[in-house]
Design an enzyme around this catalytic site. Structure first.
Site, mmCIF file in Angstrom:
data_model
loop_
_atom_site.group_PDB
_atom_site.id
_atom_site.type_symbol
_atom_site.label_atom_id
_atom_site.label_comp_id
_atom_site.label_asym_id
_atom_site.label_seq_id
_atom_site.Cartn_x
_atom_site.Cartn_y
_atom_site.Cartn_z
ATOM 1 N N MET A 112 85.045 17.169 61.426
ATOM 2 C CA MET A 112 83.677 17.564 61.147
ATOM 3 C C MET A 112 83.065 16.767 59.999
ATOM 4 O O MET A 112 82.001 16.184 60.151
ATOM 5 C CB MET A 112 83.613 19.051 60.836
ATOM 6 C CG MET A 112 82.196 19.489 60.563
ATOM 7 S SD MET A 112 82.006 21.244 60.529
ATOM 8 C CE MET A 112 82.793 21.642 59.006
ATOM 9 N N ALA B 160 45.991 53.687 64.364
ATOM 10 C CA ALA B 160 45.212 52.502 64.743
ATOM 11 C C ALA B 160 45.581 51.320 63.859
ATOM 12 O O ALA B 160 45.023 50.236 63.985
ATOM 13 C CB ALA B 160 43.720 52.785 64.628
ATOM 14 N N ARG C 19 45.214 37.483 62.160
ATOM 15 C CA ARG C 19 43.821 37.705 62.516
ATOM 16 C C ARG C 19 42.880 36.613 62.020
ATOM 17 O O ARG C 19 41.898 36.301 62.666
ATOM 18 C CB ARG C 19 43.357 39.043 61.955
ATOM 19 C CG ARG C 19 44.097 40.248 62.531
ATOM 20 C CD ARG C 19 43.815 40.387 64.016
ATOM 21 N NE ARG C 19 44.388 41.603 64.558
ATOM 22 C CZ ARG C 19 43.806 42.797 64.518
ATOM 23 N NH1 ARG C 19 42.617 42.940 63.962
ATOM 24 N NH2 ARG C 19 44.391 43.839 65.053
ATOM 25 N N CYS D 237 41.575 50.082 54.355
ATOM 26 C CA CYS D 237 40.876 49.625 55.559
ATOM 27 C C CYS D 237 39.589 50.407 55.806
ATOM 28 O O CYS D 237 38.655 49.899 56.425
ATOM 29 C CB CYS D 237 41.735 49.828 56.801
ATOM 30 S SG CYS D 237 43.308 49.014 56.771
ATOM 31 N N HIS E 203 47.162 42.332 58.678
ATOM 32 C CA HIS E 203 46.050 42.040 57.767
ATOM 33 C C HIS E 203 46.628 41.987 56.360
ATOM 34 O O HIS E 203 47.520 42.782 56.025
ATOM 35 C CB HIS E 203 45.008 43.176 57.774
ATOM 36 C CG HIS E 203 43.948 43.057 58.829
ATOM 37 N ND1 HIS E 203 43.436 44.161 59.485
ATOM 38 C CD2 HIS E 203 43.276 41.992 59.327
ATOM 39 C CE1 HIS E 203 42.501 43.777 60.345
ATOM 40 N NE2 HIS E 203 42.388 42.461 60.272
HETATM 41 N N1 ARG Z 1 42.653 48.872 64.741
HETATM 42 C C1 ARG Z 1 42.093 48.047 63.728
HETATM 43 C C2 ARG Z 1 42.434 46.581 64.038
HETATM 44 O O1 ARG Z 1 43.492 46.336 64.546
HETATM 45 C C3 ARG Z 1 42.614 48.425 62.384
HETATM 46 C C4 ARG Z 1 42.012 47.647 61.277
HETATM 47 C C5 ARG Z 1 42.590 47.938 59.954
HETATM 48 N N2 ARG Z 1 41.861 47.303 58.941
HETATM 49 C C6 ARG Z 1 42.372 46.669 57.898
HETATM 50 N N3 ARG Z 1 41.582 46.190 57.020
HETATM 51 N N4 ARG Z 1 43.660 46.443 57.817
HETATM 52 O O2 ARG Z 1 41.630 45.724 63.799
#
Ligand code: ARG
Length: 703
Positions: A636, A258, A139, A264, A168
């Site tokens: 070899m 999610a 990310r 988070c 993350h």
């Molecule tokens: N669905 C969110 C995403 O993919 C979840 C975020 C989770 N946040 C975190 N700090 N790991 O962005």
């Protein structure tokens, strides 16, 4: 008692799984229950409120992931670096979070557009405030890390995430009070694991198993000795208890759908600043230039892929596309790496692809004196098979004796400065060695699609040839050998005893007799079994005519060794008439130099076998020097040894029945090597037939 620690949370009024931007969301669209989510969120909220103050930001319709307030930004003292979400699905949250920070008196910094960074989801402060751990790979962009260091005036340690389930940093990494660290090592690349191990003492590291990791045990909120998380195994709980932490479990299964859990859903907004600490970052950037058939030859893909594979990241600054099919293109690429060490690895890889560091005309190569004979400076540049030039005093100097896996030694001679590839063990005091990766370029022949298709060796290099293609390959090799012979070139053969066992001895002998081969490299065994066949008609005790083992045959080769030892050398035995045919016989008779390298398994050995491996390597190198082609026949180790001392541009043909050997040897990233998976006796017999068919404008030089 509630401490002065504050967290920011966002109620799940609009929470849902609406789209898929991480693997946890897959298959979960609209599968979470709002009621259960609200209930779980409230529980977490109440638990945290028992230990800290909780502020709330107003949830916004249309932004279902806004509950994950960890991704609002990164707070240190009065300063906030606002998140720049990678996915458009979350970008709309940015202004709401920015508003909240500004309303609450924070100074907000925003990153340049197109530079993703997802806040405290990807950046976690050491709980003692000594430094900031920052993640990248999914990310957040590595290039954002220097901004964090600068704006927050803190040391940033970059960690690369490798497992997309842990996209993350806060999903697999949780700094705890008193310098402890809860983390899942499997989520990081090996370099990052090493960095973690260097920073955190073994007794402070709590590495968890995958089973806990997928329950988001690392996604925990730590307030002093309390650790709040979705779920933990008994063993993890007792481990944490041993070092003084109390785990509070509170189910957050609706949010796991999610891809988030306790940490988070929170953002710690009180993070004290340690005034005595200041910004540092290991992150480095450099601009390199690549030229050639970048698209056509796939160079640009290979370059960009290797940057990412090795843990770096890139930005293409310029790209001039060659307009005609035959014209070349040029690209300028900014390379970012988490440390100088990784940068060096990446740049050396790119140098192999022909890249030059910019500004190329301003940087000389870095040299360091040799202070101990046979030992190079720590970050010495390791040479490759490609013709290399280094920039010294503003001038490009060609490196001599090009080979791979050597150091580049620079010495002052009567002809001025000389740069040569030298094995580490041969470095001498008084010389300097090249270190680092600047002021170096390799000269890659750039091939366009057309050139590649017309070069004789190219069609074979598409991969390892299977039986069906053997004949085709043999035709090409024969044609090439004929050309080399006619032009007075040099073909070197490395051969193992299998050549003799498979009946290839007579063919190899003929190639030598007819002037196709200029040097022979092998070990004790090829010579022993070749002579055994000549004197006793067997190879390792197997009758070569009938293909059956003869009684007492396993002693044959020892008798042969003994005989040659009596004569003092193979040449003496040939001159005395004791050996009157075969591979070694032809070498002696035709003055073809050979070198036999000894090994631990040698019987005897023959008086000609060189038992000193270093001397044997030197003999080999001498014989390989100036070769146009190396024919590697079922050995070899000798072949790998030769491959290591052979520069790019020398055609290598590797024949072995074992595909793994062929792959290993022909995989030099050079189009001049080709592998043939087949029986070597068969290969040699086809090769002879093919050479017989070829007529040459020149008279064959029959020895
Ligand atoms: N669905 C969110 C995403 O993919 C979840 C975020 C989770 N946040 C975190 N700090 N790991 O962005």
């Amino acid at each position: 008692m509630v401490s002065q620690i504050r967290f920011l949370m966002c109620a799940p009024d609009h929470y849902d799984v609406d789209y898929v931007i991480n693997p946890w969301m897959e298959g979960n669209i609209h599968k979470s229950s709002r009621d259960r989510a609200v209930e779980q969120w409230n529980k977490l909220y109440n638990v945290i409120k028992e230990h800290a103050i909780v502020d709330l930001v107003k949830p916004q319709p249309g932004w279902p992931d806004m509950v994950f307030s960890a991704n609002a930004g990164l707070v240190l003292g009065e300063n906030v670096v606002l998140s720049r979400f990678l996915h458009k699905e979350r970008q709309g949250e940015e202004p709401y979070f920015q508003q909240w920070f500004e309303n609450n008196g924070y100074h907000v910094d925003t990153l340049p557009k197109e530079l993703p960074f997802e806040g405290a989801g990807d950046a976690l402060l050491d709980r003692e405030g000594r430094w900031l751990w920052a993640g990248y790979g999914f990310r957040s962009e590595l290039d954002s890390h220097p901004y964090l260091a600068k704006w927050l005036d803190i040391e940033v340690i970059s960690l690369r995430l490798m497992d997309e389930r842990f996209y993350h940093l806060d999903t697999c990494f949780c700094p705890l009070a008193n310098g402890y660290l809860l983390y899942y090592p499997g989520a990081f690349d090996s370099y990052s694991n090493r960095v973690i191990e260097m920073r955190v003492a073994p007794e402070k590291r709590i590495a968890i198993q995958e089973a806990d990791a997928v329950n988001f045990a690392c996604n925990a909120v730590n307030i002093e000795h309390i650790v709040i998380m979705n779920k933990a195994s008994e063993s993890l709980k007792s481990r944490l208890a041993e070092v003084g932490f109390q785990v509070i479990e509170t189910p957050l299964t609706e949010f796991l759908k999610a891809g988030g859990a306790a940490k988070c859903l929170t953002l710690r907004v009180t993070e004290p600043v340690r005034e005595e600490l200041h910004a540092t970052t290991q992150v480095e950037s450099r601009v390199i230039r690549l030229e050639g058939h970048l698209l056509d030859a796939g160079l640009i893909n290979r370059a960009l892929d290797s940057i990412v594979e090795m843990g770096g990241s890139f930005q293409v600054l310029k790209f001039n596309l060659g307009e005609q099919r035959q014209s070349t293109s040029a690209a300028e690429v900014r390379v970012t790496a988490p440390s100088h060490e990784v940068m060096e690895e990446i740049i050396s890889q790119l140098i192999d692809l022909g890249a030059v560091d910019l500004p190329q005309d301003e940087r000389d190569a870095k040299l360091e004196p040799i202070v101990q004979a046979g030992v190079a400076p720590d970050d010495f540049y390791v040479s490759t098979i490609y013709p290399t030039e280094i920039r010294v005093n503003g001038k490009w100097l060609k490196v001599q004796n090009q080979r791979m896996d050597a150091a580049i030694a620079i010495s002052q001679t009567s002809d001025g400065l000389v740069a040569r590839c030298k094995l580490v063990r041969d470095l001498e005091i008084g010389e300097s060695a090249l270190v680092d990766v600047q002021g170096i370029r390799t000269v890659r022949k750039t091939e366009s699609r057309e050139q590649r298709n017309t070069q004789e060796f190219s069609f074979m290099s598409a991969g390892v040839s299977s039986e069906r293609r053997v004949e085709l390959v043999v035709e090409q090799v024969a044609w090439e050998m004929r050309k080399i012979k006619d032009s007075g070139g040099k073909v070197v053969v490395t051969a193992g005893p299998v050549v003799i066992h498979t009946g290839g001895g007579e063919h190899l002998a003929r190639l030598i007799r007819e002037g196709y081969i200029q040097a022979l490299l092998g070990g004790n065994a090829i010579a022993v079994h070749d002579i055994e066949q000549n004197i006793l008609g067997t190879s390792l005790g197997v009758d070569m005519k009938r293909g059956v083992a003869v009684h007492g045959g396993h002693r044959h080769h020892l008798k042969v060794i003994n005989t040659i030892r009596r004569f003092g050398s193979i040449a003496n035995a040939v001159e005395a008439g004791a050996v009157n045919g075969g591979v070694m016989y032809e070498c002696v008779k035709n003055n073809i130099p050979f070198s036999l390298a000894g090994s631990i398994r040698d019987d005897g050995p023959l008086p000609d076998t060189q038992p000193n491996m270093i001397l044997a390597q030197q003999e080999y190198a001498k014989l390989v020097h100036g070769a146009d082609m190396v024919l590697m026949l079922s050995s070899m180790l000798h072949s790998i040894g030769v491959g290591n001392m052979t520069p790019a541009g020398v055609k290598m043909v590797c024949v072995d029945i074992n595909p793994a050997v062929v792959t290993k040897l022909s995989d030099r990233g050079s189009i001049e090597s080709v592998g043939v998976v087949t029986d070597v006796g068969l290969f040699l017999s086809l090769l002879i037939q093919q050479l017989d068919k070829l007529t040459s404008p020149y008279v064959a030089n029959v020895g």
